[in-house]
Design a protein around this motif. Structure first.
Motif, PDB file in Angstrom:
ATOM      1  N   ASP A 212       0.998  -1.270  -0.135  1.00  0.00           N
ATOM      2  CA  ASP A 212       0.119  -0.123   0.013  1.00  0.00           C
ATOM      3  C   ASP A 212       0.836   1.460  -0.078  1.00  0.00           C
ATOM      4  N   LYS A 214       0.815   4.687   1.927  1.00  0.00           N
ATOM      5  CA  LYS A 214       0.379   5.217   2.989  1.00  0.00           C
ATOM      6  C   LYS A 214       0.427   6.925   2.895  1.00  0.00           C
ATOM      7  N   ASN A 285      -1.794  -6.945  11.995  1.00  0.00           N
ATOM      8  CA  ASN A 285      -3.345  -6.340  12.171  1.00  0.00           C
ATOM      9  C   ASN A 285      -4.354  -7.579  12.032  1.00  0.00           C
ATOM     10  N   ARG A 287      -7.465  -7.586  11.067  1.00  0.00           N
ATOM     11  CA  ARG A 287      -8.567  -7.529   9.979  1.00  0.00           C
ATOM     12  C   ARG A 287      -7.981  -6.931   8.600  1.00  0.00           C
ATOM     13  N   GLY A 289      -6.974  -5.228   5.458  1.00  0.00           N
ATOM     14  CA  GLY A 289      -5.897  -3.968   5.306  1.00  0.00           C
ATOM     15  C   GLY A 289      -7.048  -3.216   4.297  1.00  0.00           C
ATOM     16  N   ASP A 290      -7.015  -1.898   4.354  1.00  0.00           N
ATOM     17  CA  ASP A 290      -7.507  -0.810   3.461  1.00  0.00           C
ATOM     18  C   ASP A 290      -6.706   0.118   3.178  1.00  0.00           C
ATOM     19  N   GLU A 292      -5.933  -2.439   0.816  1.00  0.00           N
ATOM     20  CA  GLU A 292      -5.064  -3.526   0.035  1.00  0.00           C
ATOM     21  C   GLU A 292      -6.300  -4.580  -0.477  1.00  0.00           C
TER      22      GLU A 292
HETATM   23  N1  GLY Z   1      -3.235  -0.498   4.809  1.00  0.00           N
HETATM   24  C1  GLY Z   1      -2.963  -0.234   5.949  1.00  0.00           C
HETATM   25  C2  GLY Z   1      -4.047  -0.798   7.083  1.00  0.00           C
HETATM   26  O1  GLY Z   1      -5.125  -1.320   6.733  1.00  0.00           O
HETATM   27  O2  GLY Z   1      -3.702  -0.641   8.170  1.00  0.00           O
END
Ligand code: GLY
Ligand code: AMP
Length: 429
Positions: A212, A214, A285, A287, A289-290, A292
């Motif tokens: 990703d 950021k 993490n 959960r 990814g956002d 991803e």
């Molecule tokens: N792409 C980073 C996150 O979801 O934490």
């Protein structure tokens, strides 16, 4: 089956979109959802912070499976509440979510299992933290122990900034209780990579890798954001690294969790730094990814629903996942000013033209319908994903789609998926 996806971002739209393609799904609810999820299901006007109302909705509407997007709900124990009511839910319990919600817990687990990660210390007193800084070489990394909306990681280039960061976090409580304790760690040089694993407690299945972006601006500069784009597969990942990753990171972390009597069922996403000495864990993490997810799921050929079910039922080890070998690139369109102050309510046009392009999928994040108009309603507005036979082809197609979409003050990075070979040291400058 009736599905409830909890959350309202691009990740949740992607999850709802993929699940809706399953022949097993006949009704899709999203709480609170966005304008994109409203097109594929029914949005439910419940705030994600109202856990009791979410449980009530799932019970009263006989939802067969709820899928939780955001980390803070998992940390708050939403899964435990659903399970206590006999409701089926995808995501880790509060105890298992600590792997993300407490960086000290995660570090201790890694230390016990010998998982490669940055050398670190955990502190409750600011003077102890400061003394430890002197033992490391600058730059150093200071992290609030708890969840801080993705803002709790500070890279301090010198002693003065380390001192002020520690003071702000620990004494002035800039991140509230989350910064009462901190982790101080060595700065790792390399390139980042996101791995996602469906974990059923003992076994797991890896999803395809992703990277990703950021930082807000091209060239990985500017403030950290929730994510300005992603691509899959990652260009810094190969099968040899994957074998090592499974042996040195995945198996030990599951072993370590079980040794703590914690059964992690859900999506585990280790964020990695690929260094000269191999992959090291930056964080875990708990959960998807956002953004991803918006790049990974369009490449998944298999039905997602049975995979989530197998994860809950502890039989993910028997599953195989089929992938589209073509790469995917996802570009986030944000409101000008994001991640700082931005305006909302801007009319979005051109989506109809953009979605007509082959192998393009548009996921909504901060969007809503107001008086018949599609308008912006958040910092990150859309994620435009395209598949292509090469990463360059996927990029070109994603940006072609982006060029057809308009709203006032739209901001996006022009260099998504162009980062091959760039390491993170440049980000400090
Ligand atoms: N792409 C980073 C996150 O979801 O934490
Ligand atoms: P985290 O929430 O721990 O993943 O940290 C957020 C971001 O900070 C990561 O994606 C990295 O870009 C950066 N970061 C965290 N820890 C380190 C580290 N030890 N060395 C270099 N960069 C780091």
């Amino acid at each position: 089956m009736k599905i409830l996806v909890i959350g309202g971002g691009g990740r949740e739209h992607a999850l709802a979109w993929k699940l809706k393609l399953s022949p097993g799904v006949d009704r899709m609810f999203c709480a609170p959802g966005n304008a994109g999820t409203a097109e594929i299901g029914e949005n439910v006007a419940i705030s994600v912070n109202d856990l009791a109302a979410l449980v009530r909705f799932a019970r009263e509407n006989r939802v067969d499976l709820s899928v939780v997007g955001p980390d803070d709900l998992l940390a708050a124990g939403i899964v435990d509440l659903f399970v206590a009511e006999g409701l089926r839910v995808f995501g880790p319990t509060k105890a298992a979510a600590r792997i993300e919600s407490s960086k000290i817990f995660a570090k201790e687990l890694m230390r016990q299992q010998g998982i490669p990660t940055a050398q670190a210390g955990a502190f409750e007193r600011s003077d102890d933290a400061l003394r430890f800084c002197d033992r490391l070489q600058f730059p150093i990394v200071i992290k609030a122990d708890g969840l801080a909306l993705g803002k709790g990681v500070i890279i301090a280039p010198d002693a003065a900034s380390a001192r002020s960061t520690i003071d702000e976090m620990m004494n002035q409580r800039r991140f509230g209780e989350a910064g009462r304790r901190v982790v101080v760690e060595e700065f790792l040089r390399g390139t980042e990579c996101s791995l996602h694993a469906l974990v059923d407690g003992r076994n797991y299945r890896l999803l395809e890798s992703a990277r990703d972006h950021k930082r807000a601006f091209d060239g990985d500069v500017g403030p950290n954001t929730g994510g300005m784009g992603a691509f899959s597969p990652a260009d810094n990942w190969n099968s040899k690294q994957q074998l090592q990753f499974e042996e040195k990171i995945m198996r030990p972390v599951l072993h370590g969790l079980l040794a703590e009597r914690i059964t992690f069922r859900g999506l585990l996403y280790p964020g990695l730094m690929i260094t000269e000495d191999g992959a090291r864990v930056l964080e875990f993490n708990c959960r998807f990814g956002d953004p991803e997810t918006q790049a990974i799921l369009p490449r998944m050929k298999s039905d997602l629903l049975p995979l989530l079910e197998a994860t809950i039922d502890e039989r993910v080890g028997n599953c195989s996942i089929e992938w589209d070998h073509r790469p995917a690139v996802s570009v986030v369109l944000a409101s000008g000013g994001y991640p700082n102050k931005y305006e909302t309510g801007k009319i979005i046009s051109g989506l109809d033209e953009a979605v007509k392009l082959e192998d393009v999928q548009i996921f909504h994040a901060g969007t809503s319908w107001v008086r018949g108009e599609l308008v912006t309603a958040g910092g990150r507005v859309l994620a435009v994903t395209a598949l292509g036979s090469t990463i360059e082809g996927a990029r070109a197609r994603a940006y072609d789609a982006v060029s057809r979409i308009h709203f006032e003050n739209c901001h996006y990075r022009r260099d998504v998926a162009l980062t091959a070979g760039t390491d993170n040291i440049g980000k400090l400058l």
